[in-house]
Design an enzyme around this catalytic site. Structure first.
Site, short mmCIF file in Angstrom:
data_model
loop_
_atom_site.label_atom_id
_atom_site.label_comp_id
_atom_site.label_asym_id
_atom_site.label_seq_id
_atom_site.Cartn_x
_atom_site.Cartn_y
_atom_site.Cartn_z
N HIS A 25 0.85 -1.19 0.00
CA HIS A 25 0.00 0.00 0.00
C HIS A 25 0.88 1.23 0.00
CE1 HIS A 25 0.57 1.52 4.15
NE2 HIS A 25 0.75 0.26 4.47
N CYS A 26 0.31 2.34 -0.47
CA CYS A 26 1.01 3.63 -0.41
C CYS A 26 0.20 4.53 0.52
CB CYS A 26 1.16 4.24 -1.80
SG CYS A 26 -0.40 4.50 -2.67
N ALA A 27 0.29 5.83 0.35
CA ALA A 27 -0.36 6.75 1.29
C ALA A 27 -1.88 6.66 1.24
CB ALA A 27 0.09 8.18 1.01
#
Length: 476
Positions: A25-27
């Site tokens: 996942h990213c932000a």
């Protein structure tokens, strides 16, 4: 919000844990590489509470959950699947199995050029400062003595990234192609060695040649070029893999880099360099010819189709083209056109925000509009405009008109990788006014067009479809 329930629903709708190749996942996004995309129930995921948008880009399933929420939902997945978190690079590698050749090429170019964008942006900003100071000095608003070192130093700073561009590309490309990045940087250094004629002076003819037993090799440098070093590092990666198979382990540390530099140095200066330069010049000359002969038509087509290209994931390949344009001409005519395409999506989603009565759509539209001002359109496209379709078409038409205007005004940038508001800092100072007018014009056209014809005056497309089904049921 029940984060575990959300994670369970997503897991079921993507085909279960057996269909996950890797996850990260990213932000704001959950990024999944799936074994089989056919098992995915995308409409079902879109209805899960907390999900703002769902789309597949570059072979990845990307589920936008928002800041904070994505961390908590993702934290539930290892316990449900037994899988550990992968790095985003691992997810990219896994997702390539689901890409077609064009998408894989775009992904490779993106991975090479995105890391060097900050250097190009910094250089573009410095060029803008240099042009501004020069203009103010020439018009008498400021006075800089002829013997003052300010302007020469600014010129030095602003050209540095382009002088060593082959080294920057070599280091980044080596990581992507799987060879030693430091040895690749040495190869880049060979191509810009000061003993070679400066690349920007070759218009006056080649000053000298190496004589290799009758074969004349031009003493020509490749400062600011893109394709020669890109091809050279790709070949070096294959050569290095073969050398590691043949060279004994005890000699690998010394012999493999020695042979790589020796062999690739000759191949690059004799064949790859001249061929890459020729291809690069053909590419940039072709784009500039269209821009010169029919700028409005070129701007109309490119800006109008830009966001449709974003959907395919092939837009990442533009970075290489823009770098080549800057290296050969000092102008990036594509970046302002991309800004028009991006701001058009902002205008369309803002109109949807005000017109729709669907609260879920409103929650997506406003943040999506704001991200567009900083050059990110995926939430707007996948969460709003493409879903409703008509706003996407209207935004594309507005972008085409804005692109035609911007091209007609001959606006260009001195860097790439940043658009809309950040992009204004790399626009050539003389064209900044026309650039801002283009942004306002495009935004206004997309907003008004979507307001009037976007099909979301009273309710969202999903609500309308539901009402139509209920009415049909009552009539039957």
């Amino acid at each position: 919000m029940n984060y575990q329930h959300c994670a369970r629903q997503i897991l079921n709708l993507i085909g279960g844990k057996a269909n996950i190749a890797s996850m990260a996942h990213c932000a704001t996004r959950l990024r999944l590489a799936l074994v089989d995309n056919e098992k995915l129930d995308q409409p079902g995921i879109e209805k899960v509470a907390g999900v703002k948008a769902v789309f597949i880009a570059s072979g990845q399933l990307q589920i936008i959950l928002g800041t904070g929420v994505v961390n908590k939902v993702f934290a539930e997945l290892p316990g449900l699947t037994g899988l550990s978190m992968s790095s985003t690079d691992e997810v990219k590698q896994q997702s390539r199995a689901n890409m077609n050749p064009l998408q894989r090429l775009a992904a490779v170019l993106s991975n090479i050029f995105v890391p060097i964008i900050p250097a190009i942006v910094a250089t573009g900003l410095l060029m803008g400062v240099l042009n501004l100071v020069n203009n103010l000095n020439q018009r008498g608003y400021i006075h800089i003595p002829a013997d003052n070192g300010l302007l020469p130093m600014l010129s030095l700073f602003s050209s540095a990234a382009f002088v060593i561009l082959p080294i920057l590309i070599a280091f980044s490309a080596a990581k992507e192609f799987g060879c030693n990045p430091f040895v690749a940087a040495v190869l880049g250094g060979i191509l810009i060695h000061p003993d070679l004629q400066n690349a920007w002076m070759t218009s006056h003819g080649v000053a000298g040649y190496f004589d290799l037993w009758g074969l004349e090799v031009g003493k020509v440098g490749y400062q600011g070029t893109v394709l020669p070093i890109l091809f050279a590092v790709w070949v070096m990666a294959h050569l290095e893999k073969q050398l590691r198979r043949l060279v004994p382990n005890c000699l690998d540390l010394v012999l493999t880099p020695f042979l790589s530099v020796l062999i690739m140095g000759f191949i690059s200066l004799i064949a790859i360099g001249p061929a890459g330069r020729w291809l690069g010049e053909m590419l940039s000359d072709g784009i500039m010819a269209v821009y010169t002969l029919a700028p409005m038509a070129g701007g109309f087509i490119f800006a109008g189709l830009n966001q449709a290209i974003v959907i395919t994931g092939l837009h990442h390949s533009f970075n290489a083209v823009e770098a080549q344009l800057l290296a050969n001409t000092g102008k990036d005519v594509l970046n302002p056109l991309i800004s028009m395409a991006v701001i058009a999506q902002a205008g369309a989603v803002l109109a949807v925000f005000f017109r729709t009565q669907d609260q879920t759509l409103k929650e997506i539209a406003l943040p999506a509009c704001l991200t567009c001002f900083f050059g990110i359109t995926e939430p707007a496209i996948y969460g709003v405009t493409l879903k409703l379709f008509r706003p996407f078409i209207i935004a594309s038409l507005a972008a085409a008109l804005g692109g035609a205007f911007t091209a007609a005004m001959q606006v260009y940038s001195l860097g790439f990788g940043v658009t809309v508001i950040p992009g204004s800092f790399v626009i050539e100072p003389g064209g900044l006014g026309a650039y801002l007018v283009g942004l306002l014009l495009t935004f206004g056209l997309a907003f008004v067009g979507t307001w009037l014809f976007g099909g979301c005056r009273k309710e969202s497309a999903r609500d309308q479809a539901q009402n139509d089904r209920e009415i049909s049921g009552e009539l039957s």
